[in-house]
Structure formats: structure tokens, C-alpha cells
Scaffold this active site. Structure first.
Site, mmCIF file in Angstrom:
data_model
loop_
_atom_site.group_PDB
_atom_site.id
_atom_site.type_symbol
_atom_site.label_atom_id
_atom_site.label_comp_id
_atom_site.label_asym_id
_atom_site.label_seq_id
_atom_site.Cartn_x
_atom_site.Cartn_y
_atom_site.Cartn_z
ATOM 1 N N ASP A 27 0.844 -1.208 0.000
ATOM 2 C CA ASP A 27 0.000 0.000 0.000
ATOM 3 C C ASP A 27 0.871 1.246 0.000
ATOM 4 O O ASP A 27 0.739 2.126 -0.851
ATOM 5 C CB ASP A 27 -0.925 -0.011 1.222
ATOM 6 C CG ASP A 27 -1.781 -1.261 1.271
ATOM 7 O OD1 ASP A 27 -2.609 -1.422 0.374
ATOM 8 O OD2 ASP A 27 -1.587 -2.082 2.176
ATOM 9 N N TYR A 187 5.634 -14.770 0.295
ATOM 10 C CA TYR A 187 4.877 -15.068 1.514
ATOM 11 C C TYR A 187 5.229 -16.512 1.893
ATOM 12 O O TYR A 187 5.961 -17.190 1.167
ATOM 13 C CB TYR A 187 3.376 -14.939 1.260
ATOM 14 C CG TYR A 187 2.954 -13.613 0.661
ATOM 15 C CD1 TYR A 187 3.046 -12.428 1.397
ATOM 16 C CD2 TYR A 187 2.458 -13.538 -0.640
ATOM 17 C CE1 TYR A 187 2.658 -11.213 0.847
ATOM 18 C CE2 TYR A 187 2.068 -12.321 -1.186
ATOM 19 C CZ TYR A 187 2.178 -11.165 -0.447
ATOM 20 O OH TYR A 187 1.797 -9.963 -0.992
ATOM 21 N N GLN A 237 13.532 1.469 -2.599
ATOM 22 C CA GLN A 237 12.821 1.037 -3.814
ATOM 23 C C GLN A 237 13.753 1.056 -5.023
ATOM 24 O O GLN A 237 13.682 0.184 -5.888
ATOM 25 C CB GLN A 237 11.600 1.922 -4.068
ATOM 26 C CG GLN A 237 10.407 1.551 -3.203
ATOM 27 C CD GLN A 237 9.141 2.254 -3.610
ATOM 28 O OE1 GLN A 237 9.177 3.346 -4.184
ATOM 29 N NE2 GLN A 237 8.001 1.662 -3.301
ATOM 30 N N ARG A 253 6.314 -11.026 -4.990
ATOM 31 C CA ARG A 253 4.993 -11.199 -4.363
ATOM 32 C C ARG A 253 4.238 -9.871 -4.400
ATOM 33 O O ARG A 253 4.841 -8.800 -4.492
ATOM 34 C CB ARG A 253 5.172 -11.639 -2.924
ATOM 35 C CG ARG A 253 5.602 -10.488 -2.024
ATOM 36 C CD ARG A 253 5.720 -10.870 -0.567
ATOM 37 N NE ARG A 253 5.604 -9.693 0.279
ATOM 38 C CZ ARG A 253 6.047 -9.638 1.522
ATOM 39 N NH1 ARG A 253 6.638 -10.698 2.078
ATOM 40 N NH2 ARG A 253 5.885 -8.543 2.227
ATOM 41 N N GLY A 254 2.909 -9.950 -4.251
ATOM 42 C CA GLY A 254 2.124 -8.724 -4.152
ATOM 43 C C GLY A 254 2.095 -7.980 -5.477
ATOM 44 O O GLY A 254 2.561 -8.486 -6.497
ATOM 45 N N GLU A 255 1.541 -6.765 -5.430
ATOM 46 C CA GLU A 255 1.271 -6.101 -6.703
ATOM 47 C C GLU A 255 2.398 -5.213 -7.200
ATOM 48 O O GLU A 255 2.715 -5.196 -8.381
ATOM 49 C CB GLU A 255 -0.021 -5.308 -6.585
ATOM 50 C CG GLU A 255 -1.208 -6.234 -6.589
ATOM 51 C CD GLU A 255 -2.315 -5.772 -5.696
ATOM 52 O OE1 GLU A 255 -2.361 -4.571 -5.398
ATOM 53 O OE2 GLU A 255 -3.121 -6.611 -5.274
ATOM 54 N N ASP A 256 2.984 -4.461 -6.276
ATOM 55 C CA ASP A 256 4.015 -3.543 -6.747
ATOM 56 C C ASP A 256 5.221 -4.312 -7.283
ATOM 57 O O ASP A 256 5.762 -3.990 -8.346
ATOM 58 C CB ASP A 256 4.440 -2.586 -5.624
ATOM 59 C CG ASP A 256 5.264 -1.433 -6.174
ATOM 60 O OD1 ASP A 256 4.836 -0.833 -7.172
ATOM 61 O OD2 ASP A 256 6.348 -1.166 -5.637
ATOM 62 N N SER A 257 5.629 -5.352 -6.560
ATOM 63 C CA SER A 257 6.797 -6.114 -7.016
ATOM 64 C C SER A 257 6.512 -6.893 -8.298
ATOM 65 O O SER A 257 7.435 -7.199 -9.059
ATOM 66 C CB SER A 257 7.244 -7.087 -5.933
ATOM 67 O OG SER A 257 7.424 -6.403 -4.741
HETATM 68 O O1 TRH Z 1 4.607 -6.192 0.644
HETATM 69 P P1 TRH Z 1 3.627 -6.800 -0.269
HETATM 70 O O2 TRH Z 1 3.317 -8.188 -0.027
HETATM 71 O O3 TRH Z 1 2.328 -5.928 -0.261
HETATM 72 C C1 TRH Z 1 1.033 -6.522 -0.301
HETATM 73 C C2 TRH Z 1 0.479 -6.458 -1.693
HETATM 74 O O4 TRH Z 1 0.532 -5.195 -2.296
HETATM 75 C C3 TRH Z 1 -0.965 -6.907 -1.623
HETATM 76 O O5 TRH Z 1 -1.535 -6.888 -2.874
HETATM 77 C C4 TRH Z 1 -1.725 -6.028 -0.661
HETATM 78 O O6 TRH Z 1 -3.056 -6.314 -0.666
HETATM 79 C C5 TRH Z 1 -1.107 -6.272 0.693
HETATM 80 O O7 TRH Z 1 0.250 -5.848 0.654
HETATM 81 C C6 TRH Z 1 -1.844 -5.553 1.789
HETATM 82 O O8 TRH Z 1 4.174 -6.722 -1.802
HETATM 83 P P2 TRH Z 1 4.356 -5.516 -2.818
HETATM 84 O O9 TRH Z 1 3.071 -5.026 -3.330
HETATM 85 O O10 TRH Z 1 5.318 -5.942 -3.813
HETATM 86 O O11 TRH Z 1 5.034 -4.375 -1.942
HETATM 87 C C7 TRH Z 1 6.352 -4.434 -1.499
HETATM 88 C C8 TRH Z 1 6.983 -3.055 -1.587
HETATM 89 O O12 TRH Z 1 8.233 -3.054 -0.912
HETATM 90 C C9 TRH Z 1 7.274 -2.624 -3.016
HETATM 91 O O13 TRH Z 1 7.039 -1.244 -3.171
HETATM 92 C C10 TRH Z 1 8.767 -2.921 -3.174
HETATM 93 C C11 TRH Z 1 9.250 -2.601 -1.798
HETATM 94 N N1 TRH Z 1 10.518 -3.206 -1.408
HETATM 95 C C12 TRH Z 1 11.609 -2.380 -1.239
HETATM 96 O O14 TRH Z 1 11.532 -1.168 -1.484
HETATM 97 N N2 TRH Z 1 12.775 -2.923 -0.768
HETATM 98 C C13 TRH Z 1 12.906 -4.254 -0.486
HETATM 99 O O15 TRH Z 1 14.010 -4.685 -0.068
HETATM 100 C C14 TRH Z 1 11.784 -5.099 -0.708
HETATM 101 C C15 TRH Z 1 11.917 -6.577 -0.455
HETATM 102 C C16 TRH Z 1 10.602 -4.552 -1.151
#
Ligand code: TRH
Length: 350
Positions: A27, A187, A237, A253-257
Site C-alpha cells: 500500500d 509469503y 525502492q 509477491r504482491g502487486e508492486d513487485s
Molecule cells: O509487501 P507486499 O506483499 O504488499 C502486499 C500487496 O501489495 C498486496 O496486494 C496487498 O493487498 C497487501 O500488501 C496488503 O508486496 P508488494 O506489493 O510488492 O510491496 C512491497 C513493496 O516493498 C514494493 O514497493 C517494493 C518494496 N521493497 C523495497 O523497497 N525494498 C525491499 O528490499 C523489498 C523486499 C521490497
């Protein structure tokens, strides 16, 4: 140029962006990307969040643009910005709604990313309310009928100029001669052991992000075959992109990644955020179809999401071009920020 249409200069816009952190980091990760990309275009953004803690590593203070200010929930008192974005239906604070009733800003609900077909049907629809305000629904997505994907200008050029061995050395995890690199951001996942065994078939450096990957993968000498692991700290990021660009296989995992893995253009496994009603299975199926993944890659994605038994790791030589082809198709579409600004400007002009 004679005869060329005059382009109206793009105004600088003011945005209030509201984000409640439900779980994990997606988020605030998406909201931070959105805020910084708007600021890079000259806009001003007040990002209001109930949990900014992850920004400490995602966006270290030196990497924060002047156009973005971070506010604790419930945000600034007084007048709302002309454009208010409610991220992921997070429900705006009562005082914000009261302020909005006085000025009637453009109110946009930014939705979660999905490749499912309802996205095209729902994107851009208004929802009128009994108090006179109107909320617009904006859906990110993979097709021209959606709001597109977050993508910074110049990303392809930065990706192309990147030197992965230099970056890995600086992180203290140099690649050995002939070794392939895999990244794991996941996850809890029952298919992890199968993936580890498959990776051990050839010399592989497996880079583990904090969280389940480091908790679930045994580190050190008990690893089978040619596999060695290294645990990484949370990265910014920007460096998270560098990590994905350094890898031959990204398990994300998740949407952004998911989106960052696509832009990296390497072989990719995606684990959807697991939902109790198994709604994530439809998301995985839709993504496999939308990206036109070859059948062995689709089978691996299903297995990685607990939807089918694991039948082995597809050859990276066929997998990588499939992701790259999907990426190249998506690169031809307008990115999310371009589309969101256009959407907001049209509604500001009434
Ligand atoms: O962390 P997430 O599992 O977030 C999830 C999903 O968005 C899911 O859809 C949502 O419903 C839930 O949260 C509540 O995965 P996501 O989306 O990839 O987000 C991770 C963020 O962290 C992304 O912006 C990349 C960032 N990131 C870094 O900046 N540095 C890191 O070392 C890592 C591992 C991630």
C-alpha cells in the site's frame, strides 16, 4: 513546427493522497511511487498515512523529493487539495470529507492492480454520493482500457545501462563465475522446498529478502547441490529494482513487485497476496493469460500459488523471453501517472 497541433502546457497540480497500511508494504510502496512520480512532473503531494515506518528503508531521507510531504493520519486540517486520492478504498477521515464538502475536489479512488476483466468495466466510473460529493474509480491494469501501470520515465534506459556485477559487489554478494542469480521475495509458500531443489541443479546464488524468505529458507551448509544463499537487508525502492535487474530469476509477491519484476524483464514467478476466499487464484489465472505465458511457465505460477502440484522449473532460456515480450508490449502503453494526471485534469476542467 508549422501545422503541428499546439499542446497545452501541463499545469502543476496539487494532490492529497491518503493511504492506510492494511498489511505488508504494497500500500505505502505504491503510494510512495505515485507521489514521487507526480512530484517529478512538478506537482505537489501531501501523502497522509497511518504507518509511514516502511518509508524509512523504501525511501531514505536523502531520496525524498521536495514536492512530497508525509503527514500522519488523519492529515492536514483545513482546505483539501484540488485532487484527493483515496488509495485502495482506505476510507477518508471524517474531517477530510467535511473539508471536501466545502470545495468539491476531484476525488479518485485508486484501486488494486488486477488483470481480471472486471477492471476494464469498472475503470473510470463515477460513484455519486448522497452528500453531493462524487468519487471516481481508477483501476491500474494491463490493457489500454485501464489506468495502466506505474513506470518512471527513463526506466528502460536505466535498466539497459545497469551493471549487475558491480552492483552485487557493492552489496557484498558478488556473483561467482558462471553462477546464476535468483531473488526470493515471497509469503509463506509450501512450494519453497521444490524451488530450492530445482535451483540447486546449477550453480545459483539465491538472494533472500527480509521476512518469510529469510525465515523459511535454511541458510548455510545444509543447502543441496550448487545452491548458496545470502540474506539481504531491506533495500530502498531504487535498490530493490537493482536487485531485480541483477537476477536471472525473480520470485516476487504482491502487486508492486509484480510490476517491478515485469519491468526487470527476467524470468519471473509471481505469488499473489493470499486471500481467505481464494480470490487470488482468479488473479493468478488472469495474469497468466494476460501475459501470454508459455504453458510450462503458467504451470509453475499455478504451483507457486498452491493451485497445482509443482512439476519442475521451466528452462530460463524460454521463460525470460516470454516475460520480456510481455514487458515490451506493456511499455507501449501510457503509464499510470500519465493517465491519472490526464484523468484528473479532465475532471478539474469539468
Ligand atoms: O509487501 P507486499 O506483499 O504488499 C502486499 C500487496 O501489495 C498486496 O496486494 C496487498 O493487498 C497487501 O500488501 C496488503 O508486496 P508488494 O506489493 O510488492 O510491496 C512491497 C513493496 O516493498 C514494493 O514497493 C517494493 C518494496 N521493497 C523495497 O523497497 N525494498 C525491499 O528490499 C523489498 C523486499 C521490497
Amino acid at each position: 513546427m508549422p501545422g503541428a497541433p499546439m499542446e497545452r502546457p501541463s499545469p502543476s497540480l496539487r494532490w492529497d493522497l491518503y493511504c492506510r497500511v492494511v498489511d505488508n508494504f504494497g500500500d505505502v510502496g505504491v503510494c510512495w511511487r505515485l507521489a514521487t512520480q507526480l512530484a517529478a512532473l512538478g506537482d505537489t503531494v501531501r501523502l497522509v498515512t497511518d504507518d509511514p515506518s516502511a518509508l524509512a528503508w523504501m525511501a531514505p531521507p536523502g531520496a525524498r523529493p521536495a514536492g512530497v510531504s508525509v503527514w500522519p493520519w488523519p492529515g492536514p486540517a483545513g482546505v483539501a487539495a484540488p485532487i484527493v486520492v483515496e488509495a485502495f478504498g482506505c476510507e477518508l477521515p471524517a474531517a477530510t470529507l467535511e473539508a471536501m464538502r466545502r470545495t468539491d475536489p476531484v476525488w479518485i479512488n485508486l484501486e488494486y492492480l488486477s488483470a481480471e476483466t472486471y477492471v476494464e468495466r469498472s475503470h473510470g466510473l463515477p460513484s455519486p454520493r448522497s452528500d453531493g460529493l462524487r468519487k471516481w474509480f481508477f483501476y491500474p491494469g494491463f490493457t489500454p482500457g485501464t489506468g495502466g501501470l506505474l513506470r518512471e520515465p527513463g526506466l528502460a534506459a536505466r535498466r539497459a545501462a545497469f551493471d549487475r556485477d558491480a552492483w552485487l559487489r557493492v552489496q557484498g554478494v558478488p556473483r561467482r563465475e558462471g553462477e546464476r542469480v535468483a531473488t526470493l521475495f515471497c509469503y509463506d509458500n509450501p512450494a519453497l522446498d521444490a524451488l530450492r531443489s530445482a535451483l540447486a541443479d546449477a550453480p545459483t546464488l539465491l538472494l533472500l529478502t527480509p521476512g518469510p524468505a529469510q525465515r523459511l529458507v535454511p541458510q548455510g551448509t545444509s543447502l543441496p547441490g550448487h545452491l548458496r544463499t545470502a540474506a539481504l537487508p531491506w533495500l530502498s525502492q531504487e535498490d530493490f529494482d537493482h536487485l531485480l535487474w541483477s537476477s536471472d530469476l525473480n520470485a516476487v509477491r504482491g502487486e508492486d513487485s509484480f510490476v517491478r519484476g515485469l519491468w526487470a524483464g527476467a524470468a519471473m514467478l509471481w505469488q499473489a497476496y493470499p486471500q481467505h476466499d481464494a480470490a487470488h487464484k482468479a488473479k493468478v489465472e488472469a495474469a497468466i493469460g494476460q501475459l501470454a505465458l508459455p504453458s510450462d511457465v503458467g504451470a509453475a505460477w499455478r504451483a507457486w500459488n498452491g493451485m497445482a502440484p509443482w512439476r519442475g522449473l521451466p528452462a530460463l532460456a524460454g521463460w525470460q523471453p516470454a516475460i520480456e515480450a510481455a514487458r515490451d508490449r506493456l511499455w507501449r502503453q501510457d503509464d499510470l501517472v500519465t493517465q491519472l494526471r490526464h484523468f484528473a485534469i479532465q475532471r478539474l476542467r469539468g
